[in-house]
Structure formats: structure tokens, C-alpha cells
Write a protein that holds these residues in place. Structure first.
Motif, short mmCIF file in Angstrom:
data_model
loop_
_atom_site.label_atom_id
_atom_site.label_comp_id
_atom_site.label_asym_id
_atom_site.label_seq_id
_atom_site.Cartn_x
_atom_site.Cartn_y
_atom_site.Cartn_z
N THR A 1 -6.67 -8.42 2.33
CA THR A 1 -6.07 -7.17 2.84
C THR A 1 -5.41 -7.38 4.19
N TYR B 1 -2.04 -8.66 3.52
CA TYR B 1 -1.17 -7.54 3.13
C TYR B 1 -0.72 -6.76 4.36
N ALA B 2 -1.69 -6.49 5.27
CA ALA B 2 -1.36 -5.67 6.44
C ALA B 2 -0.34 -6.38 7.31
N HIS C 1 1.91 -8.69 6.30
CA HIS C 1 3.20 -8.84 5.62
C HIS C 1 3.69 -7.56 4.98
N HIS C 2 3.19 -6.38 5.44
CA HIS C 2 3.53 -5.17 4.71
C HIS C 2 5.01 -4.86 4.76
N LYS C 3 5.73 -5.37 5.77
CA LYS C 3 7.16 -5.05 5.86
C LYS C 3 7.94 -5.77 4.79
N GLU D 1 6.76 -7.06 1.81
CA GLU D 1 6.39 -6.88 0.41
C GLU D 1 6.18 -5.43 0.01
N LYS D 2 6.67 -4.47 0.80
CA LYS D 2 6.28 -3.10 0.50
C LYS D 2 6.79 -2.67 -0.88
N ILE D 3 5.97 -1.92 -1.59
CA ILE D 3 6.30 -1.54 -2.95
C ILE D 3 6.76 -0.10 -3.03
N THR D 4 6.71 0.65 -1.93
CA THR D 4 7.13 2.05 -1.97
C THR D 4 8.64 2.15 -2.11
N LEU E 1 11.71 4.66 -1.51
CA LEU E 1 12.00 5.93 -0.81
C LEU E 1 12.90 6.75 -1.72
N PRO F 1 14.21 9.86 -3.07
CA PRO F 1 15.47 10.63 -3.06
C PRO F 1 16.56 9.97 -2.22
N ASP F 2 16.14 9.14 -1.23
CA ASP F 2 17.13 8.49 -0.38
C ASP F 2 17.84 7.34 -1.08
#
Lengths: 358, 160
Positions: free
Chosen positions: B25, B28-29, B31-33, B35-38, B40, B42-43
């Protein structure tokens, strides 16, 4: 070294020179109360934002990012929403206990702040049994939780409250024993004495492996004591909807939520004071060049830095480990943590007697 | 003595496995920038990247000649657990003068569909697939009852 001590001393002197002692004391009480409430509000906003961001990073998400730059006003907006929400009291609850419980939990969290030393010479009450006072009063919060669970007249709430009782009562033992390890090394329960004893190095460096073990056990035990995941059996979203605060809404719920985060702050502040030297900068030995450089960083920065590091570690636990069942939880305490911390306490006592620590 | 050995092994195993989890974890914290899976949503509507196996709705595949591969066998209708698909068949007359069963209307109830993928697995000619469109909001629920075969479409030659 820049310190808050000068400011507080000046205010104190000015108040006692201007007013008669009773009025001056009352004004000081009011200032302290305002500061404590301000600290609580700030902690609620900052810690909840931090929790959401840390959890998002650990799960490769973004976290709050709409309200304000990087979402920093998200928790403010949430708080505003909770304030304007109706504080409903369901029919069938015990009205007095139901409405009293959140305040008990909150007041307990507030009372525990008294002996904490936030910076050099910046402390509300330097009483000679400071550590004992914190461990004794922080266990009162279980009464508030039991009260909430019982008064809600809801089987889930009662189950959550009972679990919380079992959990807090058992984990207090190992938390207390690991705190005792430092008391044995220091020989004093007064928080300022404990911090001053770490002037030539924090206990975690001076006390060898037994203090490391005590530190790890302390962190595990306080995670359980504050009812946080992986020990969140009192809340247990998945089985008991929200455990002891199922029936609460609006500001009364917010008080429970806030008390949880303030409790985390308090236990992390105590952990930072005992093991990481409180406001004491990072020192090795005495009168070295390194110590002088470290002294330039203000003591409040050191204290809050260490505390927030420990809070981060506890959040890290929450978003990494799977939850325990109630029997696994009690097994962990009574079969593992308690025997280990008892033997560890013996070891620490031996080290203290033989003067083997630095 | 073996009791103490087992006990210490337990403790060591617990500490080790918890440290492994915390290492993951923390990675992950850090390298979150990268590998982010979110998404965005509507943008980034134009550049939205959906996972390969995301299921939006059932579509009948038509080629450029307005031909599909559905024989009207009703295997998908039988496979559907909640009756979201209704196949209405007709009889075509082949050039040899024989009568042959063929698809008339492929009725698909998007409002009942649970995107379970069983119809796609049941189809013997791979005539239908799951599309990745997902903006299905309508103001009238009758708009969710769709007819999947396009007007004038017919079965592709050679599909039995």
C-alpha cells in the motif's frame, strides 16, 4: 529556539498584572476553552480530509477533488451540511441517555487534552500523574459508547456497544503495559519529565529492541482502543450498519465522528510524547553541532510532525489490513499482545535497573 | 519447547505478512500519480478509457451491407434469466422455394437487462455483443425497449 512559551508567559503576566487573580484565572480558562474547541474543529476538518486523501492514494484513486483546489474545502462543506441537518431523536429511545452520549464521548476526548504538551512550555496542566490521567480518562469514552448503544433501543447498536466495551477493556491492558515500559525507563509520570528525559535521544533510539516492541504494541493497542479498522467492530459497517451510532444523525452523529478523530490525535500525541520525544527535536548525545541545527526547527513543528506521522501510520493500517472477527480480536489481545508486553515490561525493567539504555 | 517455537513462528509470520501488505500500500501511495485508475468522467468524456470487459448494452452487429448474423434461433431468449430478450421470427422464402425461419424483430428490454452476458455466450453465430455505451438515461421508460435489428436488414449469406 523560537517557542510559544514566550507568548503564553507574556499573556499570563499581563492578565495577572491587569486584573485581580480570580478574573485573570477565569479569562485564562475561557482562552483555553476557545483554543481547545478551535483545535477540535481544525482537527476534524484536517484529519477527515487527510483520511480521505490517504485512502484514495492507497487505492490508486483521486479522493475529494471538486470543492476548492484539490478538494480542501470538502470537509468544510460536509460539516456545514451536518450542522444544518435535523438532529433527530427517534421514538422509543431513552431520550436523556441518547442525547447525553455524544457529549460524554466528546467531553472525555476534550479532558484528555489537559496534560498534553503541544510545544515547549505550552501545556494546559502539568500535573504529576499526566500519563496516568490520560490512560484513566480516555477509558471513560467506553461509557459514552455503551450509553449510546443501550439508549438507541436497537439490537445493532447494542451489539456494537457491547463489542466496543469488550474491545476497549481488553486492549487497554496492553496499551497500559507498553506505556509502563517508558515510565519504568523515565521514573516519572509527569509528561514534561518524560520529554526532558529524551534530550539526548528519543526513547525509541535509546531503549533498544524492548522499546521498539513496546512501541509496536502501543500502536496496535491504540488502534483498537479508538475503534478504527482493522478493529472497527464497534462500528462494523458491513454487519451492524453503523454499530453504536446507527440511530444518530446530524450534529450528534458528527460529535461521535469528531470524537473518533480527536481520540486518534490524542493517542498519537501520547505515543509521540512517550516514544518519539514529544516536542523534543531530534538529538543524539549532548552538545553536538547536529543538535544545534535541529534546535532551529520550532518545537510545535516537531510535536505536530511526529503526531501526524503516527496518525498517518494508523491510517495506513486501516487501508491495508483486513478486519478481524470478534474472537480473533480477543485472541490477538489475550494470547499474543498481553503476554508479549508483560515479558517485554520485565525486559525493560531489567534494562532500566542495569542502566543499559543510553 | 515446540509450543514456544510455534508461538514465535506465529508472531513472526504475522509481523512479516502485515509488513508485506504495508509495503504494497505504501508503494501505491507513493506512485498514486502515475497509476491512478480514476476516470474524471464528465470532464474527459471524449477521451474516456473503459476497461475491455465493461458491459454497457446488448447490440446486434450489422456490417456495411446492413446484414447481420442472427438466424432467429432464440438461444439468447432462452438463456436470458429475466426475459429481457424477445425474438419474433418470420419465414423467408429461399431462392429454391423453401420456407426458412428468419429474424423479424429483435426486442431488447434494456430496463430489465442485468448485463450478465449469458445471451452473448449462448449465441451460436456471434451475432450479438456487449457494447460499451453507458449513458442510457431517458425520460420515458418505453424508450428503453429497443429493437436491435435495423430496418431493412437481412441475414448474411452463408450463416446457418
Amino acid at each position: 529556539m523560537w517557542s510559544l512559551q514566550n507568548i503564553t508567559d507574556n499573556i499570563h503576566d499581563w492578565l495577572y498584572a491587569t486584573f485581580n487573580p480570580t478574573v485573570a484565572m477565569l479569562i485564562e480558562y475561557a482562552i483555553i476553552g476557545a483554543l481547545a474547541i478551535g483545535l477540535f474543529a481544525m482537527l476534524g476538518l484536517v484529519l477527515i480530509y487527510m483520511e480521505r486523501k490517504v485512502s484514495a492514494w492507497m487505492q490508486l484513486r483521486l479522493g475529494p477533488n471538486r470543492v476548492g483546489p484539490k478538494g480542501i474545502f470538502q470537509t468544510t462543506a460536509d460539516t456545514l451540511k451536518l450542522i444544518v441537518k435535523e438532529g433527530m431523536t427517534p421514538t422509543g429511545v431513552d431520550k436523556l441517555l441518547f442525547n447525553l452520549a455524544p457529549f460524554i464521548v466528546m467531553i472525555v476526548a476534550m479532558v484528555v487534552l489537559a496534560p498534553l504538551m503541544f510545544a515547549k512550555g505550552f501545556q494546559i496542566w502539568d500535573l504529576n500523574i499526566g500519563v496516568f490521567f490520560i490512560t484513566a480518562t480516555s477509558s471513560l469514552s467506553v461509557i459514552g459508547i455503551l450509553m449510546a448503544g443501550w439508549a438507541s433501543n436497537n439490537k445493532y447498536s447494542l451489539l456494537g456497544a457491547m463489542r466496543s466495551g469488550a474491545q476497549i477493556v481488553s486492549y487497554e491492558l496492553s496499551a497500559g503495559l507498553s506505556v509502563l515500559a517508558i515510565i519504568v525507563l523515565t521514573g516519572s509520570l509527569r509528561l514534561s519529565d518524560i520529554i526532558n528525559s529524551q534530550e539526548n535521544g528519543w526513547w525509541i533510539f535509546k531503549g533498544h529492541i524492548p522499546v521498539w516492541i513496546a512501541f509496536v504494541i502501543y500502536i496496535i493497542a491504540v488502534t483498537a482502543e479508538t475503534n478504527r479498522a482493522p478493529f472497527d467492530l464497534a462500528e462494523a459497517e458491513s454487519e451492524l450498519t453503523a454499530g453504536f451510532h446507527t440511530e444518530y444523525s446530524g450534529m450528534k452523529f458528527a460529535l461521535f465522528f469528531l470524537a473518533e478523530y480527536v481520540n486518534i490525535f490524542v493517542v498519537c500525541a501520547l505515543g509521540a510524547t512517550l516514544f518519539l520525544g514529544g516536542w523534543m527535536p531530534l538529538h543524539f548525545g549532548t552538545n553536538t553541532r547536529f543538535n544545534e541545527v535541529m534546535d532551529y526547527i520550532p518545537s510545535s513543528v516537531w510535536f505536530f510532525g511526529k503526531t501526524f506521522f503516527l496518525i498517518f501510520v494508523i491510517m495506513w493500517f486501516r487501508w491495508t489490513f483486513p478486519r478481524l472477527r470478534i474472537d480473533q480480536l480477543l485472541n490477538l489481545e489475550w494470547k499474543y499482545l498481553l503476554p508479549i508486553s508483560m515479558i517485554n515490561l520485565l525486559l525493560v525493567t531489567f534494562i532500566a535497573i542495569m542502566n543499559w539504555h543510553f | 519447547m515446540s509450543f514456544i517455537k510455534n508461538y514465535l513462528n506465529d508472531v513472526w509470520g504475522a509481523v512479516k505478512s502485515l509488513a508485506t501488505g504495508m509495503k504494497l500500500t505504501s508503494q501505491y501511495a507513493i506512485h498514486h500519480k502515475k497509476e491512478k485508475i480514476t476516470q474524471l468522467y464528465p470532464d474527459n468524456r471524449d477521451t474516456l478509457l473503459l476497461p475491455e470487459r465493461f458491459r454497457g448494452e446488448v447490440v446486434l452487429i450489422h456490417d456495411e451491407n446492413n446484414e447481420h448474423a442472427c438466424t432467429g434461433c432464440t438461444a439468447c431468449e432462452i438463456a436470458c434469466p429475466n426475459g429481457s430478450i424477445k425474438i419474433i421470427t418470420k419465414f423467408d422464402i429461399t431462392p429454391e422455394g423453401k420456407k426458412k425461419k428468419a429474424l423479424d424483430t429483435f426486442v431488447y428490454h434494456l430496463d430489465m437487462c442485468t448485463m450478465c452476458n449469458l445471451c452473448i455466450e449462448a449465441c451460436p453465430t456471434d451475432a450479438i455483443k456487449m457494447d460499451q455505451t453507458f449513458e442510457h438515461s431517458v425520460t420515458d421508460r418505453n424508450d428503453l425497449i429497443k429493437i436491435l435489428n435495423k430496418p431493412g436488414s437481412r441475414i448474411r449469406d452463408g450463416v446457418e
